[in-house]
Structures are given as C-alpha cells and as structure tokens.
Design a protein around this motif. Structure first.
Motif, PDB file in Angstrom:
ATOM      1  N   ASN A 152      44.787  36.099  41.757  1.00 14.15           N
ATOM      2  CA  ASN A 152      44.618  37.457  41.247  1.00 14.15           C
ATOM      3  C   ASN A 152      43.257  37.666  40.605  1.00 14.15           C
ATOM      4  OD1 ASN A 152      45.870  35.810  38.890  1.00 14.15           O
ATOM      5  ND2 ASN A 152      45.144  37.671  37.862  1.00 14.15           N
ATOM      6  N   GLY A 153      42.787  38.913  40.696  1.00  8.94           N
ATOM      7  CA  GLY A 153      41.694  39.378  39.869  1.00  8.94           C
ATOM      8  C   GLY A 153      42.268  39.904  38.569  1.00  8.94           C
ATOM      9  N   VAL A 154      41.387  40.401  37.678  1.00  6.18           N
ATOM     10  CA  VAL A 154      41.828  40.743  36.327  1.00  6.18           C
ATOM     11  C   VAL A 154      41.771  42.241  36.035  1.00  6.18           C
ATOM     12  CG1 VAL A 154      41.388  38.476  35.356  1.00  6.18           C
ATOM     13  CG2 VAL A 154      39.516  40.134  35.475  1.00  6.18           C
ATOM     14  N   SER A 155      41.664  43.042  37.070  1.00  8.69           N
ATOM     15  CA  SER A 155      41.842  44.495  36.989  1.00  8.69           C
ATOM     16  C   SER A 155      42.051  44.966  38.419  1.00  8.69           C
ATOM     17  CB  SER A 155      40.635  45.190  36.353  1.00  8.69           C
ATOM     18  OG  SER A 155      39.493  45.118  37.197  1.00  8.69           O
ATOM     19  N   ALA A 156      42.474  46.198  38.579  1.00  9.70           N
ATOM     20  CA  ALA A 156      42.730  46.708  39.928  1.00  9.70           C
ATOM     21  C   ALA A 156      41.462  46.710  40.766  1.00  9.70           C
ATOM     22  CB  ALA A 156      43.329  48.119  39.846  1.00  9.70           C
ATOM     23  N   ILE A 157      40.368  47.211  40.184  1.00  8.75           N
ATOM     24  CA  ILE A 157      39.123  47.285  40.939  1.00  8.75           C
ATOM     25  C   ILE A 157      38.572  45.885  41.203  1.00  8.75           C
ATOM     26  CG2 ILE A 157      37.591  47.545  38.925  1.00  8.75           C
ATOM     27  CD1 ILE A 157      36.007  49.583  40.578  1.00  8.75           C
ATOM     28  N   HIS A 158      38.781  44.959  40.275  1.00 11.16           N
ATOM     29  CA  HIS A 158      38.323  43.597  40.495  1.00 11.16           C
ATOM     30  C   HIS A 158      39.143  42.903  41.576  1.00 11.16           C
ATOM     31  CE1 HIS A 158      38.066  39.177  39.243  1.00 11.16           C
ATOM     32  NE2 HIS A 158      36.906  39.483  39.772  1.00 11.16           N
ATOM     33  N   GLY A 159      40.425  43.234  41.693  1.00 15.70           N
ATOM     34  CA  GLY A 159      41.209  42.708  42.797  1.00 15.70           C
ATOM     35  C   GLY A 159      40.621  43.122  44.137  1.00 15.70           C
ATOM     36  N   THR A 160      40.207  44.385  44.239  1.00 18.48           N
ATOM     37  CA  THR A 160      39.575  44.879  45.472  1.00 18.48           C
ATOM     38  C   THR A 160      38.270  44.153  45.735  1.00 18.48           C
ATOM     39  OG1 THR A 160      40.562  47.064  45.172  1.00 18.48           O
ATOM     40  CG2 THR A 160      38.637  46.924  46.609  1.00 18.48           C
ATOM     41  N   VAL A 161      37.444  44.009  44.706  1.00 18.48           N
ATOM     42  CA  VAL A 161      36.167  43.304  44.845  1.00 18.48           C
ATOM     43  C   VAL A 161      36.402  41.866  45.302  1.00 18.48           C
ATOM     44  CG1 VAL A 161      34.204  42.383  43.545  1.00 18.48           C
ATOM     45  CG2 VAL A 161      34.923  44.747  43.192  1.00 18.48           C
ATOM     46  N   SER A 162      37.403  41.204  44.737  1.00 17.75           N
ATOM     47  CA  SER A 162      37.679  39.810  45.086  1.00 17.75           C
ATOM     48  C   SER A 162      38.156  39.681  46.534  1.00 17.75           C
ATOM     49  CB  SER A 162      38.727  39.230  44.131  1.00 17.75           C
ATOM     50  OG  SER A 162      38.259  39.246  42.804  1.00 17.75           O
ATOM     51  N   ARG A 163      38.967  40.628  46.982  1.00 18.26           N
ATOM     52  CA  ARG A 163      39.409  40.581  48.382  1.00 18.26           C
ATOM     53  C   ARG A 163      38.225  40.737  49.339  1.00 18.26           C
ATOM     54  NH1 ARG A 163      43.758  43.128  45.901  1.00 18.26           N
ATOM     55  NH2 ARG A 163      42.966  45.237  46.245  1.00 18.26           N
ATOM     56  N   LEU A 164      37.308  41.614  48.981  1.00 18.52           N
ATOM     57  CA  LEU A 164      36.117  41.792  49.812  1.00 18.52           C
ATOM     58  C   LEU A 164      35.217  40.562  49.756  1.00 18.52           C
ATOM     59  CD1 LEU A 164      35.218  45.508  48.977  1.00 18.52           C
ATOM     60  CD2 LEU A 164      36.062  44.616  51.160  1.00 18.52           C
ATOM     61  N   MET A 165      35.091  39.976  48.571  1.00 22.21           N
ATOM     62  CA  MET A 165      34.206  38.823  48.397  1.00 22.21           C
ATOM     63  C   MET A 165      34.676  37.624  49.207  1.00 22.21           C
ATOM     64  SD  MET A 165      33.132  36.901  44.831  1.00 22.21           S
ATOM     65  CE  MET A 165      32.088  38.242  44.298  1.00 22.21           C
ATOM     66  N   TRP A 166      35.995  37.431  49.303  1.00 25.30           N
ATOM     67  CA  TRP A 166      36.529  36.222  49.930  1.00 25.30           C
ATOM     68  C   TRP A 166      37.260  36.504  51.241  1.00 25.30           C
ATOM     69  CZ3 TRP A 166      34.183  32.336  47.939  1.00 25.30           C
ATOM     70  CH2 TRP A 166      33.808  32.359  46.593  1.00 25.30           C
ATOM     71  N   ARG A 167      36.992  37.640  51.846  1.00 18.97           N
ATOM     72  CA  ARG A 167      37.730  38.007  53.066  1.00 18.97           C
ATOM     73  C   ARG A 167      37.479  37.038  54.222  1.00 18.97           C
ATOM     74  NH1 ARG A 167      33.591  41.573  52.280  1.00 18.97           N
ATOM     75  NH2 ARG A 167      32.090  41.922  53.965  1.00 18.97           N
ATOM     76  N   GLU A 168      36.347  36.355  54.224  1.00 19.83           N
ATOM     77  CA  GLU A 168      36.070  35.421  55.322  1.00 19.83           C
ATOM     78  C   GLU A 168      37.010  34.221  55.323  1.00 19.83           C
ATOM     79  OE1 GLU A 168      31.846  34.723  56.584  1.00 19.83           O
ATOM     80  OE2 GLU A 168      31.436  35.689  54.651  1.00 19.83           O
ATOM     81  N   LEU A 169      37.694  33.981  54.214  1.00 14.59           N
ATOM     82  CA  LEU A 169      38.679  32.900  54.208  1.00 14.59           C
ATOM     83  C   LEU A 169      39.893  33.251  55.064  1.00 14.59           C
ATOM     84  CD1 LEU A 169      38.627  31.801  50.442  1.00 14.59           C
ATOM     85  CD2 LEU A 169      37.930  30.421  52.417  1.00 14.59           C
ATOM     86  N   TRP A 170      40.107  34.547  55.302  1.00 17.57           N
ATOM     87  CA  TRP A 170      41.227  35.021  56.116  1.00 17.57           C
ATOM     88  C   TRP A 170      40.676  36.008  57.151  1.00 17.57           C
ATOM     89  CZ3 TRP A 170      41.338  34.718  50.752  1.00 17.57           C
ATOM     90  CH2 TRP A 170      42.208  33.769  50.213  1.00 17.57           C
ATOM     91  N   ILE A 229      45.048  38.213  47.513  1.00 17.68           N
ATOM     92  CA  ILE A 229      44.515  38.213  46.150  1.00 17.68           C
ATOM     93  C   ILE A 229      44.930  39.536  45.522  1.00 17.68           C
ATOM     94  CG2 ILE A 229      42.486  38.067  44.660  1.00 17.68           C
ATOM     95  CD1 ILE A 229      41.006  36.668  46.940  1.00 17.68           C
ATOM     96  N   GLY A 230      45.802  39.468  44.547  1.00 21.95           N
ATOM     97  CA  GLY A 230      46.258  40.687  43.888  1.00 21.95           C
ATOM     98  C   GLY A 230      45.501  40.927  42.594  1.00 21.95           C
ATOM     99  N   HIS A 231      46.154  41.554  41.640  1.00 18.36           N
ATOM    100  CA  HIS A 231      45.511  41.719  40.333  1.00 18.36           C
ATOM    101  C   HIS A 231      46.568  41.813  39.239  1.00 18.36           C
ATOM    102  CE1 HIS A 231      46.496  46.053  40.550  1.00 18.36           C
ATOM    103  NE2 HIS A 231      46.347  46.036  39.236  1.00 18.36           N
ATOM    104  N   ILE A 232      46.235  41.276  38.104  1.00 19.39           N
ATOM    105  CA  ILE A 232      46.958  41.509  36.854  1.00 19.39           C
ATOM    106  C   ILE A 232      45.891  41.852  35.827  1.00 19.39           C
ATOM    107  CG2 ILE A 232      48.289  40.461  34.975  1.00 19.39           C
ATOM    108  CD1 ILE A 232      49.778  38.805  37.040  1.00 19.39           C
ATOM    109  N   THR A 233      45.925  43.065  35.332  1.00 16.19           N
ATOM    110  CA  THR A 233      44.875  43.522  34.427  1.00 16.19           C
ATOM    111  C   THR A 233      45.001  42.824  33.076  1.00 16.19           C
ATOM    112  OG1 THR A 233      44.825  45.664  35.536  1.00 16.19           O
ATOM    113  CG2 THR A 233      43.828  45.551  33.348  1.00 16.19           C
ATOM    114  N   ASN A 234      43.875  42.360  32.578  1.00 18.82           N
ATOM    115  CA  ASN A 234      43.853  41.670  31.288  1.00 18.82           C
ATOM    116  C   ASN A 234      44.329  42.569  30.150  1.00 18.82           C
ATOM    117  OD1 ASN A 234      42.840  39.309  32.353  1.00 18.82           O
ATOM    118  ND2 ASN A 234      40.711  39.731  31.806  1.00 18.82           N
ATOM    119  N   GLY A 235      44.792  41.939  29.100  1.00 19.91           N
ATOM    120  CA  GLY A 235      45.113  42.620  27.857  1.00 19.91           C
ATOM    121  C   GLY A 235      44.649  41.766  26.697  1.00 19.91           C
ATOM    122  N   VAL A 236      44.723  42.292  25.497  1.00 19.34           N
ATOM    123  CA  VAL A 236      44.245  41.565  24.320  1.00 19.34           C
ATOM    124  C   VAL A 236      45.400  41.312  23.356  1.00 19.34           C
ATOM    125  CG1 VAL A 236      41.931  42.508  24.538  1.00 19.34           C
ATOM    126  CG2 VAL A 236      43.581  43.699  23.105  1.00 19.34           C
TER     127      VAL A 236
END
Length: 706
Positions: free
Chosen positions: A364-382, A392-399
C-alpha cells in the motif's frame, strides 16, 4: 515503593509521552531541570536524589498525583477489554512484527529523522492503545540523525552527539543465564554482530539492534552510529542488520510472526531470512517457503520519488547476501532477479522496494493519490495488468492524537466531548460535539497556545543569536513575532520537491504581506536538509537569509534544529499550516493533520492526505490540483495561487473580527476538526491495517500451513 522508584517505573514506559498529566509531574518537580534534561524523565531522575524528590513532592503535594499516574499505567497494561482483544484475537499467539528503520516516539529518544519515523512511532502508540498484538523492530542509533546549526551565512552545519544509554528507557536483552543476547550474520567477508535492547511503548515492545559491540570490527561498531548516513556499503550493512538481524532476533526470542509489516523497503531482507527459517523448519524448497512468507507479509511504501528507493550493486549484494543465498539454494542470478524490475537485465541493481513488492501479497501507499503514484511507478513489475489491477492499494496515514494535542486542547475536549472521547475518536458523532464549544473559549485556548509557541520560538532564537554572536539581535528578540498577527507555520524536510521556499518567490509581494499595517502576516519556518543534499541546503539558506533581512526579520523566522519538540509546539500554536510540495510528490504529509487537532487550518497543495480531506470549507487549497509537465512553470503557477489565496481568502477571513473574535475563522476551525479529526488519526489507520491487511494475512498464512 518510594516515589523516586515509582517515577522511574513510569519513565521506563513511553506511555508517559502521550499523557500530559505525567509530564506535568516532572515539570512541577523542577521546571529548570526538566528543560535542561531535554524532557527526558530518566535523565531528570538521574539528576535529582530520592530525598529531593520526596521533599519537593511533599512541598507541592504531588504524592497523590504520582500514585494516580502509577496506578493508571498499571491499569492500562493489565486491561483485557481492548479493541484488539475483540477484533484481533488470532494475532495473540502470532503477533504483527513491524519493521522500520526509524521510530519517532519523543524528542528524548532521537532515533528518527522525520515523517517516516514519526509515523512509525504513532503506529506503535495507537497499536498499544487499541491493544493490537504488535512488536516493533528497529535500530538503535547512538548518534541519531544530526543536530542542525546555521552559520552566520545561513548555511546548515551538522553536529552529532552520542546517545547516553544510561539516560534512556532501554533494557538490554539477556538470555536465561544473564548473558546479553547477540545476533550474528554471516557475510562473504566477515560476521556482523548486534546486541538488542527493548523499549516499552505502552503495551508494545520495541526491539532495537545495536552494532556497537566488541565482537565487531571498529568499522562495524559504527554501523548503527548514524541514521541515513554514509555510502551504499554502509547502508546495505545497516539494512542487513535491520532485516536479517531483526528476523533472527525474533527466532532467538521464540517470537513467531503472524504478520511481517515492512514500513518502507529498508527492512526487506527480513523476507529472505524468514523464508530461510521456514525452509529449515518445514524442510521445504525456496519457492514454497517464499510463497508462504509472502502470504503474511505486508509492505508499506512511502516514497513517490524514484531516487528515494535503495538500490545496491551486484557485487555489494553478493558480498552481503551470498551466505544467505547459499542457504536459500538460489543462484546469484536468481537472487538478483528478486530485486530487479527486469530479472534478466544484468546491468540493473538490486532494489529493496522491488524485493518487497515481489515478496508480499499486500502492499500500500499512504494516501489515495500516493497509491495511484505507486501503481504507476511500479507498473513494469506487472506488465500484463492494467493500472487499476496493479496490487498496490492505499491506507491513508493518521496521527496519534494524544501525542500531538496540546494539554489545553485535551482539557477542552475532555470537558466538551466527554472523558471517553480518546477511545471513540474514530466515530464522527463524537466530533460533532465540537460545535458545542463556545467560540470565545476555543479562540482563547488557541491564542494561549500561540503565545506559548512564540515564547518558545523566542527562546530558540535567543540561543541561536547568542551562539552566532549576534548580540544586537538578542535585545530585539522580544519584538519578534506578535500573538495578534496571523501566524503561518511551514516545517518539513527541505528537499527540492517539497518547495519550502515557495512563499519567498516574490520578495516585494511578501514584504507587502508581512508589513501591512492593518492585516500583517508572520511565518515560522523550520526543517532540515539531508547532509548530502546541497540543493536542499541552498533552499534552506535562502529561507534563513530571508529571515535575516531587515525588512522581514520581525515577521519571518527560521528556527534551527527541527525535532519532535519543535514540531509539537508548531502544530499546537500556528493559525495556518502551510504545505506546498510539487504535486503529486507528497506521499501523505501528516503534519497538517496534527495542526487540525489543535485548531490550525491547512493551506496546502491538493496532494497527499489533503487531496482527500479538503471540502472547500475546512481549510484552504493552493490551486485546483493541476500538474504542469514543466516544474518551473508549475512552481510559478503555484506561487501565484499561494499569494492569491492568502490575499483574498486567508487574510480577510482571519482579520474579520466581531468582539475581538474572528467568528467565521473559528467556525472553519470547528468544521475542520469535525470533518477531519475522526478520519485522520492513527487509531483509524491501525484499524484499517488490522481489518484490511493483518487479519487476512494471518488467516491466509495459517490456512496455508494446514
């Protein structure tokens, strides 16, 4: 048990760091010693005798408060009716093991550099509060990250201080005979050794490996000296200690993980060691063991910038993993393939993130938009999958709310939301009661926190000026910053893509903003650049020089040595939290969530968490979410958006007062708390990990084993 002993018992569990009533005991006992000890209760107690504690506690009638705090800690530790007990029962015997290269728990334990570590610390604290069975694994850095000092020209200089383990809540792990536990790792050229320390974080155990042992060479004793220092060789050896060493420590302690959670790729070697252990224990080949381990491995990526992912050459990888590779029954090519996007490309280095992604079933990425960025960044693996099917999904961080809420805000919430609100903070209905807080009471509380922040900043600036020999400026310190002026906070790691200097892009316009006679603005900057990042240092120098400018000096300040303590003061006291990275390169940006809890409003680019949080009335947006291909043009556009938003939205709203209260501003503060408090806290985050990742992973692994 004497008072001194009870206080030491409280000090040895970092539960105290999110309970202001415990902090206040030390503060009341001796305010000067508390500050001089760096808010470190163990150093504090080492500097005061038992008789002095008894005498001062009697004078101040502190006995009942100390007894109450001690009793509360024990009740907390012994509680059986936790959320985790009800929802995570199948993890009780086989817990989650959470690996991270850094943990930011408090300023008194400086084994963190920034957001990744603070997030890891908050994850442990919320897991403790919820009762989720979890163990942390990291490294003990005896020189930490670095202390930041600016020279007279505004250039960052790094200083390192050695951690005194006698003043830390560290317990050396020993075996049944009393001998310190020692972890050993074979490489092609030598053996690496590490001892292990335990830190108690509420109900959570955190194990920290330390290479400073006599069994190591002088070079290897320094492996865990500094966080994120040195070259690739040092980095791979640190990550070998963290991943392989951490996994072997679990084996020594007879801990059987139900879930491996890797917080970023630094610890990905743990997967290989866990696979080796499964192969040996169950007498199965690598492929089956690796598949089984992948079922219970969770990987969280935080880095949307390609350069931020660790990569190691073929030679370095073989030197450090060759012996483990032999045990796994892999060829050098097959091992390298696990860390390559293109397995047969012999020129490609071994990437820790690729190893993690190839070896886990849940990422997972750590926000919705970061999940999208991560899927694009590593798409060549699939390569055969469409983007939306990349796993690669996302779970948004919290404090962790109680770690970042000002004590005054805690009291206000207790009075208006009810004393049980911390255990129900994920429920929106609790936050609806914010509306019942009197506008004047909320505003007065916020103003008091701003006064506290300004006093803190002035003390820091006075020390800074004295060190630089600026005697003339020391006399002016009390005229720097004004609690009646709109105060913006901007603090973060000073990397180029975070654009910490965006507000300085138009000097004349900035001067007009800060010097306006009726509606002025003031800005508090802070942040560190990586020691090897000269471009980041130049950005920092630009900000520092701006704060030296005679036309700006009382309204623009840079506070050196950004740490947990400074961050806490900033998020609790500013009116506006400014965040202006180049979209979409902010993975999450949790500092703005901390400001919301304390009544601060966000002014941010629509990136990271703010992209899914902003509703048009709970803060302010810089731009409309557009992304230009030319970074320079995007910088120019966002600077224009920033100035326009300040001039036409933020400033007019702040200075529109009725009976000395900015009523519409206060309504926006309340709306921000109501809409964001229940969503962007670490309890919600940990519950998401438990429900979406931990429980399914543990169940899949147990089903496979059968």
């Amino acid at each position: 048990m004497q008072l001194h002993d009870r206080l030491r018992a409280l000090s040895m569990n970092l539960w105290w760091t999110w309970h202001p009533e415990v902090v206040s005991i030390f503060l009341d006992l001796d305010p000067i010693l508390w500050r001089e000890s760096g808010h470190n209760p163990i150093a504090f107690l080492n500097g005061i005798t038992s008789d002095q504690v008894e005498e001062r506690a009697s004078d101040l009638a502190l006995h009942s408060r100390i007894d109450y705090a001690f009793r509360r800690l024990n009740e907390y530790l012994e509680a059986r009716n936790t959320w985790g007990k009800m929802h995570c029962g199948n993890l009780s015997m086989r817990p989650v093991v959470y690996f991270s290269a850094e943990f930011g728990l408090h300023e008194s334990l400086p084994i963190y550099s920034g957001g990744l570590g603070i997030l890891a610390g908050d994850h442990l604290k919320s897991s403790s509060d919820l009762g989720v069975p979890l163990i942390g694994v990291g490294l003990l850095y005896n020189q930490g990250y670095f202390d930041q000092r600016l020279n007279a020209d505004g250039w960052q200089e790094e200083e390192y201080t050695t951690l005194d383990v006698a003043n830390q809540p560290l317990e050396l792990l020993r075996d049944h005979s009393g001998t310190p536990v020692l972890v050993a790792i074979e490489t092609r050229k030598c053996r690496l050794f590490a001892r292990a320390w335990q830190v108690q974080v509420g109900r959570i155990r955190l194990f920290l490996l330390d290479s400073n042992v006599e069994e190591n060479s002088e070079e290897d004793r320094d492996l865990t000296s500094r966080l994120y220092g040195g070259d690739d060789r040092l980095r791979i050896r640190q990550e070998l200690l963290l991943g392989v060493g951490g996994a072997r420590l679990l084996q020594i302690l007879n801990v059987h993980p139900g879930v491996l959670h890797l917080n970023e790729g630094h610890s990905a070697f743990a997967i290989l060691e866990e696979t080796r252990h499964v192969m040996k224990h169950d007498n199965i080949p690598f492929r089956r063991a690796h598949r089984r381990v992948s079922l219970y491995t969770v990987f969280t990526t935080h880095t949307p910038v390609a350069a931020g992912h660790d990569r190691f050459s073929s030679d370095l990888t073989e030197e450090h993993l060759g012996v483990l590779r032999d045990d796994l029954g892999l060829s050098h090519h097959d091992l390298m393939a696990l860390g390559r996007v293109h397995p047969d490309d012999d020129s490609e280095n071994f990437c820790m993130t690729v190893l993690a992604l190839k070896s886990c079933r849940r990422a997972n990425g750590v926000s919705a938009i970061h999940g999208t960025v991560s899927r694009l960044m590593w798409r060549e693996l699939w390569p055969s999958r469409p983007e939306e099917d990349i796993p690669i999904g996302h779970i948004t961080n919290g404090v962790h709310a109680l770690s970042w809420l000002a004590p005054q805000m805690v009291q206000l919430f207790n009075a208006r939301l009810g004393g049980t609100w911390p255990s129900r903070m994920c429920h929106p209905d609790i936050w609806n009661k914010i509306e019942e807080i009197d506008d004047g009471e909320l505003w007065e509380t916020h103003q008091n926190l701003k006064v506290r922040l300004i006093r803190f900043v002035r003390r820091r600036l006075a020390a800074q000026s004295e060190r630089l020999g600026h005697t003339g400026t020391i006399e002016e310190i009390d005229r720097i910053l004004d609690p009646n002026v709109l105060t913006i906070g901007s603090a973060r790691r000073l990397a180029v893509y975070k654009r910490g200097d965006l507000l300085l892009s138009d000097h004349e316009r900035l001067v007009r903003l800060v010097s306006d006679a009726r509606r002025p603005v003031q800005v508090i900057f802070a942040g560190k650049a990586h020691p090897r990042d000269d471009e980041g240092k130049k950005m920092l120098q630009k900000i520092a020089r701006c704060s030296f400018d005679e036309s700006l000096r009382r309204r623009i300040v840079f506070v050196e040595d950004y740490d947990y303590n400074l961050a806490r003061h900033l998020v609790q006291g500013v009116d506006v939290w400014l965040n202006n990275p180049r979209r979409p390169l902010e993975a999450c940006g949790t500092s703005g969530q901390k400001a919301v809890l304390n009544g601060g409003l966000n002014l941010s680019v629509l990136d990271g968490w703010w992209n899914e949080a902003y509703d048009g009335a709970n803060g302010f947006a810089i731009g409309h979410g557009g992304m230009h291909d030319d970074p320079a043009e995007q910088y120019r556009r966002d600077a224009e958006f920033l100035y326009d938003t300040l001039e036409h939205e933020v400033i007019p709203l702040y200075y529109d007062h009725v009976d000395d209260i900015p009523l519409e501003w206060v309504q926006r503060m309340k709306h921000a708390m109501q809409t964001l408090g229940w969503r962007f806290n670490a309890d919600r985050m940990v519950k998401d990990y438990a429900g979406l990742f931990y429980l399914p992973a543990a169940l899949a692994a147990s089903s496979e084993a059968k």
